[in-house]
Design a protein around this motif. Structure first.
Motif, PDB file in Angstrom:
ATOM      1  N   VAL A  59       0.877  -1.055   0.102  1.00  0.00           N
ATOM      2  CA  VAL A  59       0.220   0.050   0.164  1.00  0.00           C
ATOM      3  C   VAL A  59       1.041   1.358  -0.055  1.00  0.00           C
ATOM      4  O   VAL A  59       1.965   1.447   0.553  1.00  0.00           O
ATOM      5  CB  VAL A  59      -0.881  -0.097   1.177  1.00  0.00           C
ATOM      6  N   ASP A  60       0.345   2.363  -0.425  1.00  0.00           N
ATOM      7  CA  ASP A  60       0.715   3.804  -0.426  1.00  0.00           C
ATOM      8  C   ASP A  60       0.888   4.362   1.040  1.00  0.00           C
ATOM      9  O   ASP A  60       1.816   5.360   1.389  1.00  0.00           O
ATOM     10  CB  ASP A  60       0.155   4.586  -1.373  1.00  0.00           C
ATOM     11  N   PHE A  61      -0.323   4.129   1.668  1.00  0.00           N
ATOM     12  CA  PHE A  61      -0.571   4.609   2.887  1.00  0.00           C
ATOM     13  C   PHE A  61      -1.712   3.746   3.770  1.00  0.00           C
ATOM     14  O   PHE A  61      -1.969   2.826   3.106  1.00  0.00           O
ATOM     15  CB  PHE A  61      -1.263   6.205   2.745  1.00  0.00           C
ATOM     16  N   ILE A  63       3.572   2.585  14.203  1.00  0.00           N
ATOM     17  CA  ILE A  63       3.720   2.598  12.644  1.00  0.00           C
ATOM     18  C   ILE A  63       5.095   3.380  12.418  1.00  0.00           C
ATOM     19  O   ILE A  63       5.652   3.071  11.543  1.00  0.00           O
ATOM     20  CB  ILE A  63       2.475   3.551  12.176  1.00  0.00           C
ATOM     21  N   LYS A  64       5.235   4.537  13.061  1.00  0.00           N
ATOM     22  CA  LYS A  64       6.650   5.018  13.031  1.00  0.00           C
ATOM     23  C   LYS A  64       7.867   4.156  13.080  1.00  0.00           C
ATOM     24  O   LYS A  64       8.890   4.257  12.320  1.00  0.00           O
ATOM     25  CB  LYS A  64       6.668   6.406  13.933  1.00  0.00           C
ATOM     26  N   ASN A  98       7.272   4.341   9.114  1.00  0.00           N
ATOM     27  CA  ASN A  98       6.830   5.499   9.064  1.00  0.00           C
ATOM     28  C   ASN A  98       5.787   6.032   7.917  1.00  0.00           C
ATOM     29  O   ASN A  98       5.683   7.091   7.306  1.00  0.00           O
ATOM     30  CB  ASN A  98       7.706   6.539   9.303  1.00  0.00           C
ATOM     31  N   ILE A  99       4.924   4.796   7.344  1.00  0.00           N
ATOM     32  CA  ILE A  99       4.344   4.945   6.263  1.00  0.00           C
ATOM     33  C   ILE A  99       3.133   6.113   6.703  1.00  0.00           C
ATOM     34  O   ILE A  99       2.530   6.122   7.799  1.00  0.00           O
ATOM     35  CB  ILE A  99       3.720   3.750   5.903  1.00  0.00           C
ATOM     36  N   PRO A 100       2.689   6.848   5.602  1.00  0.00           N
ATOM     37  CA  PRO A 100       1.760   7.866   5.808  1.00  0.00           C
ATOM     38  C   PRO A 100       0.480   7.001   6.419  1.00  0.00           C
ATOM     39  O   PRO A 100       0.351   5.923   5.639  1.00  0.00           O
ATOM     40  CB  PRO A 100       1.563   8.482   4.495  1.00  0.00           C
ATOM     41  N   CYS A 154       1.095  10.883  10.538  1.00  0.00           N
ATOM     42  CA  CYS A 154      -0.393  10.731  10.364  1.00  0.00           C
ATOM     43  C   CYS A 154      -0.878  12.287   9.816  1.00  0.00           C
ATOM     44  O   CYS A 154      -0.531  13.180  10.139  1.00  0.00           O
ATOM     45  CB  CYS A 154      -0.953  10.766  11.860  1.00  0.00           C
ATOM     46  N   PHE A 155      -1.914  12.044   8.705  1.00  0.00           N
ATOM     47  CA  PHE A 155      -2.546  13.206   8.188  1.00  0.00           C
ATOM     48  C   PHE A 155      -3.866  13.429   8.311  1.00  0.00           C
ATOM     49  O   PHE A 155      -4.196  14.417   7.485  1.00  0.00           O
ATOM     50  CB  PHE A 155      -1.874  12.997   6.652  1.00  0.00           C
ATOM     51  N   GLY A 156      -4.720  12.495   9.041  1.00  0.00           N
ATOM     52  CA  GLY A 156      -5.900  13.167   9.154  1.00  0.00           C
ATOM     53  C   GLY A 156      -6.703  12.250  10.273  1.00  0.00           C
ATOM     54  O   GLY A 156      -6.299  11.354  11.006  1.00  0.00           O
TER      55      GLY A 156
END
Length: 463
Positions: free
Chosen positions: A292-294, A354-355, A360-362, A411-413
């Motif tokens: 996966v990408d994120f 995750i990090k 540390n994948i988005p 994390c972006f959301g």
């Protein structure tokens, strides 16, 4: 203290097609449509998916309400059974194409990022009856064809995709604990389904990249409900019990999604127990090469495990529970309506995991939320539900998420489950989760106090 989140942070909410749309103009059935048609008494108050939240008819008004409470992103799912007429040839229903085009366009018109998931437990019943569903490798090919069709139709506007939502729940619900149709208990079948779901996800990702969707700014994910597994104590026995639980209920999907391979210790354990899945080198290669990408991460409650103190009941054959028992921790905070522990710090532990262990994948919180029964009892004189408990719940989790981000987790959301009270499998509308309340009698919708609060959070990119 002020908590400010990264620029362009997603402030949103998530639902799914089968839980919001209703069955209007949908000819094919998924397993829940079929189950309700045949055993409606299994569903809370006899309420099935026929109307749900009426999103099929009210999506324009619903999306406008989402915009009004500050949502800049919205996840839903495409129903395989609404889009596809013939599962072998992938011939489409024009009505399904038109509906999903309209939903996507309405989101964009309202400056809301559409995030589209391809499967939210809603396996077509035909594919279960013909092929035993996710026990079948053929069904993984049919899923990839469905995914390719969705990409062809919508990837010009949809840039964020997910293959599956909570695939572990397919194992828990269908094959282990009888939550979902067909309610069988067969650990060996569950293990095979786990492999095949990973394979189906990888095949869909391969189609995504073969079509060049990634070159046009598209990204693809899988959505996993990660339940950190905390041991009762630091004894070797309890640590091993928690580790095995973590491997089976988290890492069996997390590791293949990010690294393209299964945890070696889990593979050895399943081999030694004689329940390892059937696979080929080619299938292993597909999983390995299509990661996966994120990540989407659903978090509701932690898992607590201890070494078994009672003999394992082997009457149902092999089960992962052979290696651990649930640990009921004294003094825990609990949502009494749902029976789930409330433990916000786990979101921080997930962010660190995750990090430190997954490049540390988005990632983003794709679901988090609090289901409450009898919310109409919290209405004020103006008819608005004063769900202060939900505001407190979200805030407590965001504080810990912010700490993880401050320490470098990518994390972006944050998405709440759910924008509007939605139908929830055989629990129907027993517990309500939304920013917006739904009146089942007339389908009217009113913003709750938490929705007004979330608008302020979104506008300020923090609180």
């Amino acid at each position: 203290m002020k908590y400010t989140f990264p620029n362009n942070f997603w402030w949103g909410a998530a639902t799914s097609g089968p839980q919001s749309e209703g069955r209007f103009n949908k000819v094919n059935k998924n397993i829940f449509d079929y189950w309700f048609d045949n055993e409606p008494e299994k569903f809370h108050n006899g309420i099935g998916p026929n109307v749900a939240s009426n999103f099929y008819h009210s999506y324009k008004e619903d999306i406008a309400m989402m915009k009004s409470i500050g949502l800049n992103s919205f996840r839903t799912s495409i129903q395989w059974t609404r889009l596809i007429k013939d599962f072998e040839t992938c011939e489409v229903y024009e009505d399904g194409v038109n509906f999903y085009n309209s939903v996507i366009n309405e989101c964009i018109k309202n400056d809301i990022i559409p995030v589209i998931n391809l499967n939210h437990f809603d396996l077509p019943i035909e594919l279960y009856e013909k092929y035993n569903g996710w026990e079948s490798k053929h069904v993984t090919d049919l899923f990839a064809k469905f995914a390719k069709k969705a990409f062809e139709l919508f990837s010009d506007r949809v840039k964020y995709w997910a293959t599956f939502n909570e695939p572990i729940v397919v194992l828990e619900g269908q094959y282990l604990y009888k939550h979902h149709y067909p309610q069988i208990v067969d650990g060996k079948k569950a293990v095979q389904a786990a492999y095949n779901l990973n394979l189906a996800s990888a095949k869909a990702i391969r189609e995504f990249r073969n079509m060049g969707c990634n070159k046009e700014g598209g990204k693809i994910s899988i959505i996993l409900n990660l339940t950190p597994s905390y041991p009762r104590s630091n004894s070797n026995e309890d640590l091993r019990a928690a580790s095995i639980r973590d491997m089976f209920f988290n890492r069996i999907f997390l590791d293949p999604a990010v690294y393209g391979k299964f945890p070696e210790e889990l593979v050895e354990l399943l081999k030694n127990d004689g329940v390892i899945w059937e696979s080929t080198e080619e299938e292993d290669r597909i999983i390995n090469e299509n990661t996966v990408d994120f990540l989407g991460v659903n978090y509701y409650q932690p898992s607590r495990a201890k070494a078994r103190e009672e003999a394992f009941d082997e009457s149902n054959g092999w089960m992962p529970d052979k290696y651990f028992e649930f640990y009921d921790m004294p003094g825990k905070k609990i949502n009494t309506h749902r029976g789930w522990e409330i433990y916000p710090k786990a979101i921080y532990d997930i962010s660190k995991n995750i990090k430190e262990n997954y490049n540390n994948i988005p990632w983003y919180i794709s679901e988090n939320g609090m289901g409450v029964e009898g919310e109409e009892g919290f209405k004020n004189s103006e008819g608005i539900i004063e769900d202060n408990y939900r505001i407190e719940f979200i805030m407590d989790h965001l504080v810990w998420l912010h700490k993880g981000i401050e320490e470098g987790s990518n994390c972006f959301g944050y998405h709440l489950w759910t924008p509007i009270d939605c139908w929830s499998w055989n629990n129907s509308y027993k517990n309500r989760y939304g920013f917006i309340s739904l009146n089942l009698d007339d389908q009217s919708k009113i913003i709750k106090k938490s929705g007004y609060w979330f608008k302020i959070v979104s506008d300020n990119n923090g609180f």
